[in-house]
Design an enzyme around this catalytic site. Sequence first.
Site, PDB file in Angstrom:
ATOM      1  N   SER A   1      52.007   3.125 -87.203  1.00  0.00           N
ATOM      2  CA  SER A   1      51.588   4.416 -87.770  1.00  0.00           C
ATOM      3  C   SER A   1      52.452   5.543 -87.231  1.00  0.00           C
ATOM      4  O   SER A   1      52.689   6.533 -87.933  1.00  0.00           O
ATOM      5  CB  SER A   1      50.143   4.733 -87.391  1.00  0.00           C
ATOM      6  OG  SER A   1      49.305   3.689 -87.722  1.00  0.00           O
TER       7      SER A   1
ATOM      8  N   HIS B   1      53.924   0.738 -94.146  1.00  0.00           N
ATOM      9  CA  HIS B   1      52.735   1.346 -93.561  1.00  0.00           C
ATOM     10  C   HIS B   1      51.588   1.357 -94.561  1.00  0.00           C
ATOM     11  O   HIS B   1      51.589   2.127 -95.527  1.00  0.00           O
ATOM     12  CB  HIS B   1      53.071   2.772 -93.083  1.00  0.00           C
ATOM     13  CG  HIS B   1      51.950   3.431 -92.361  1.00  0.00           C
ATOM     14  ND1 HIS B   1      51.629   4.758 -92.515  1.00  0.00           N
ATOM     15  CD2 HIS B   1      51.046   2.936 -91.477  1.00  0.00           C
ATOM     16  CE1 HIS B   1      50.586   5.041 -91.754  1.00  0.00           C
ATOM     17  NE2 HIS B   1      50.222   3.952 -91.121  1.00  0.00           N
TER      18      HIS B   1
HETATM   19  P1  NAD Z   1      43.642  -4.185 -84.142  1.00  0.00           P
HETATM   20  O1  NAD Z   1      43.441  -3.967 -82.703  1.00  0.00           O
HETATM   21  O2  NAD Z   1      42.462  -4.239 -85.035  1.00  0.00           O
HETATM   22  O3  NAD Z   1      44.465  -5.539 -84.359  1.00  0.00           O
HETATM   23  C1  NAD Z   1      45.571  -5.897 -83.592  1.00  0.00           C
HETATM   24  C2  NAD Z   1      45.577  -7.414 -83.447  1.00  0.00           C
HETATM   25  O4  NAD Z   1      46.787  -7.804 -82.811  1.00  0.00           O
HETATM   26  C3  NAD Z   1      44.434  -7.942 -82.587  1.00  0.00           C
HETATM   27  O5  NAD Z   1      43.727  -8.889 -83.332  1.00  0.00           O
HETATM   28  C4  NAD Z   1      45.119  -8.586 -81.398  1.00  0.00           C
HETATM   29  O6  NAD Z   1      44.481  -9.780 -80.977  1.00  0.00           O
HETATM   30  C5  NAD Z   1      46.483  -8.882 -81.956  1.00  0.00           C
HETATM   31  N1  NAD Z   1      47.544  -8.940 -80.964  1.00  0.00           N
HETATM   32  C6  NAD Z   1      47.661  -8.290 -79.811  1.00  0.00           C
HETATM   33  N2  NAD Z   1      48.836  -8.600 -79.217  1.00  0.00           N
HETATM   34  C7  NAD Z   1      49.438  -9.484 -80.015  1.00  0.00           C
HETATM   35  C8  NAD Z   1      50.667 -10.180 -79.973  1.00  0.00           C
HETATM   36  N3  NAD Z   1      51.516  -9.999 -78.969  1.00  0.00           N
HETATM   37  N4  NAD Z   1      50.961 -11.004 -80.980  1.00  0.00           N
HETATM   38  C9  NAD Z   1      50.116 -11.164 -82.002  1.00  0.00           C
HETATM   39  N5  NAD Z   1      48.941 -10.547 -82.114  1.00  0.00           N
HETATM   40  C10 NAD Z   1      48.615  -9.706 -81.130  1.00  0.00           C
HETATM   41  O7  NAD Z   1      44.684  -3.068 -84.601  1.00  0.00           O
HETATM   42  P2  NAD Z   1      44.890  -2.462 -86.067  1.00  0.00           P
HETATM   43  O8  NAD Z   1      43.980  -1.296 -86.243  1.00  0.00           O
HETATM   44  O9  NAD Z   1      44.878  -3.556 -87.056  1.00  0.00           O
HETATM   45  O10 NAD Z   1      46.350  -1.848 -85.930  1.00  0.00           O
HETATM   46  C11 NAD Z   1      47.515  -2.656 -85.990  1.00  0.00           C
HETATM   47  C12 NAD Z   1      48.716  -1.800 -86.306  1.00  0.00           C
HETATM   48  O11 NAD Z   1      48.503  -1.141 -87.549  1.00  0.00           O
HETATM   49  C13 NAD Z   1      48.989  -0.705 -85.287  1.00  0.00           C
HETATM   50  O12 NAD Z   1      50.372  -0.524 -85.173  1.00  0.00           O
HETATM   51  C14 NAD Z   1      48.343   0.525 -85.920  1.00  0.00           C
HETATM   52  O13 NAD Z   1      48.938   1.723 -85.496  1.00  0.00           O
HETATM   53  C15 NAD Z   1      48.649   0.254 -87.380  1.00  0.00           C
HETATM   54  N6  NAD Z   1      47.732   0.929 -88.323  1.00  0.00           N
HETATM   55  C16 NAD Z   1      46.396   1.004 -88.066  1.00  0.00           C
HETATM   56  C17 NAD Z   1      45.568   1.626 -88.997  1.00  0.00           C
HETATM   57  C18 NAD Z   1      44.089   1.735 -88.742  1.00  0.00           C
HETATM   58  O14 NAD Z   1      43.440   2.619 -89.307  1.00  0.00           O
HETATM   59  N7  NAD Z   1      43.507   0.846 -87.950  1.00  0.00           N
HETATM   60  C19 NAD Z   1      46.095   2.155 -90.178  1.00  0.00           C
HETATM   61  C20 NAD Z   1      47.468   2.022 -90.424  1.00  0.00           C
HETATM   62  C21 NAD Z   1      48.285   1.415 -89.489  1.00  0.00           C
END
Ligand code: NAD
Length: 517
Positions: A117, A138
């Site tokens: 993000s 994204h």
């Molecule tokens: P989340 O915490 O829900 O999921 C992340 C996942 O990654 C977890 O299940 C964790 O077990 C896994 N993980 C951790 N380390 C790892 C590794 N080394 N290899 C593989 N898996 C691993 O997070 P999220 O909200 O899904 O966010 C993920 C990405 O998406 C981030 O970069 C975030 O900025 C971006 N994002 C989030 C949103 C939102 O609203 N949540 C929106 C757009 C973008």
Amino acid sequence: MTLQLTTPYSIRIGIVGAGTMGSGIALVALLADMQVTLYDVSPQVLDRAREYIATHLTRKNKQSNSANLLLTNRLEDFSGSGIVIEAIPENLELKQGLFRQLDTICPPPAILATNTSTLSVTAIAAATEHPQRVAGMHFFNPAPVMPLIEVVHGAQTAPETTRTLLTLTEKLNKTPVTVGDTPGFIVNRVARPFYGEALRILGEGVASHEQIDLLVRKGAGFRMGPFQLMDLIGIDVNLSATQSMYEQTFGEPRYRPHPIQTRMVQQNALGRKTRRGFYRYDIEPDVEPKPPQPRKSNGTVLLGHGSWSPGLEEIVRSAGYSVQSATSTSISTPAIGIALSGIKDGMMNQLIELDRIIPEDAPLLCQCADVTLSEAATWIERPERLVGFDGLFFKGGQAVSLIANPSPNPNILSVVEEFMIGLGRIPLWIEDSPGLILPRIICMLSNEAAFAVQEGVAEGEQIDLAMRLGANYPHGPLAWAKELGYAHVVAVLDHLRNEFGEDRYRSAYLLRRWARL
Ligand code: NAD
């Protein structure tokens, strides 16, 4: 390097991270009949993702597509994937480490995309030997619902990589916007003032968070107010996005984080996820006020001249008032006078004129977008009957903010309140302050969008599209600026800058140029 996406089954998408975003993206790809490999380090997360995906595929009558899903905790299973999308936590070192591994497991022409993000796509790509095949993709949360994808080209991303991701976006039935690799891309960047100005307004004691939310929703048509949205996103997540923008821009004052958010994070009041944020989620919510039914009144309203006077005139007339212009030759005794000029000098002239014409006990309303009520009060002889209002209220809004003079005539205040209720508006009394609530938030959103165009982040139309589809805004901020009048937006920004003496409120040069044109 171009991947052929000619048939729905021609590529297998790899997704790293099966959390909120990764599982949502996997569902989107499966719904589009693609094959998906979904990886996570946590077996519990993989189990949750399996259940979530199965439920939603069944709901959409696509349960047979679950055969196209491979859940795994072995990165090597990505070796056959044409495109891998990373959705692991927002941490540069973690993401760089993963991309380094993927660089070997998935050799070119496979494409590696990050769902970051706020981090730099260029910095993530730099961890690989082939940065030209790395880009940003994204998605917005919830991925299956939000129609937008920002396709981000890093400094070394090859045009074919971007083109392939644009094709993939369409195959996923989403709308793409292409954007340069700048902090926050389009949506997270342009949305900053929505939160930042709301926090400042709250911190200055101008209005409560409930009033600000109500006005933003009912007055300007946003689906959620800034405090409701911060509670939904997570106050910690919102704060770290702001901090990241502030740091990456070497302290741009528009992105300066607010201490209110830090204090809330310190007490673990993070929003919905901790059941307590700006609102409480462990008690029954307050009943939301409904806009009153417009009712028929009589009397005469004396209206000053401004570009918005025809719209306001229609509303006032439909509530039963007769409307006269301040320049009419024969004026009947008016119940209320409204000064509306979009330009400060014009406002001063109108107020002086209306103060002279209308009876002593009649209220005088002043649109306070680029002038504070305290300043307007110095222009007229009878300031105790002066009441400020937020000038956007007649653009289909259902709430209006009102500002009373420090030594008001109580009768005047109740007449004004009744007048607004009669027009079908929820009246909200707030403190006098520069730009009030809606002019301040909306003009700062337009300014941020104009800065983004000026800096070549994306075309104006793409920015407006991204804000409508990625953030659910009722209008694109640039289209809004055009409708309000660029000169008016610049006037509000100049007013904020003069009153606060801060660079945060400097206007984008492009806005000034459009205003002159
Ligand atoms: P989340 O915490 O829900 O999921 C992340 C996942 O990654 C977890 O299940 C964790 O077990 C896994 N993980 C951790 N380390 C790892 C590794 N080394 N290899 C593989 N898996 C691993 O997070 P999220 O909200 O899904 O966010 C993920 C990405 O998406 C981030 O970069 C975030 O900025 C971006 N994002 C989030 C949103 C939102 O609203 N949540 C929106 C757009 C973008």
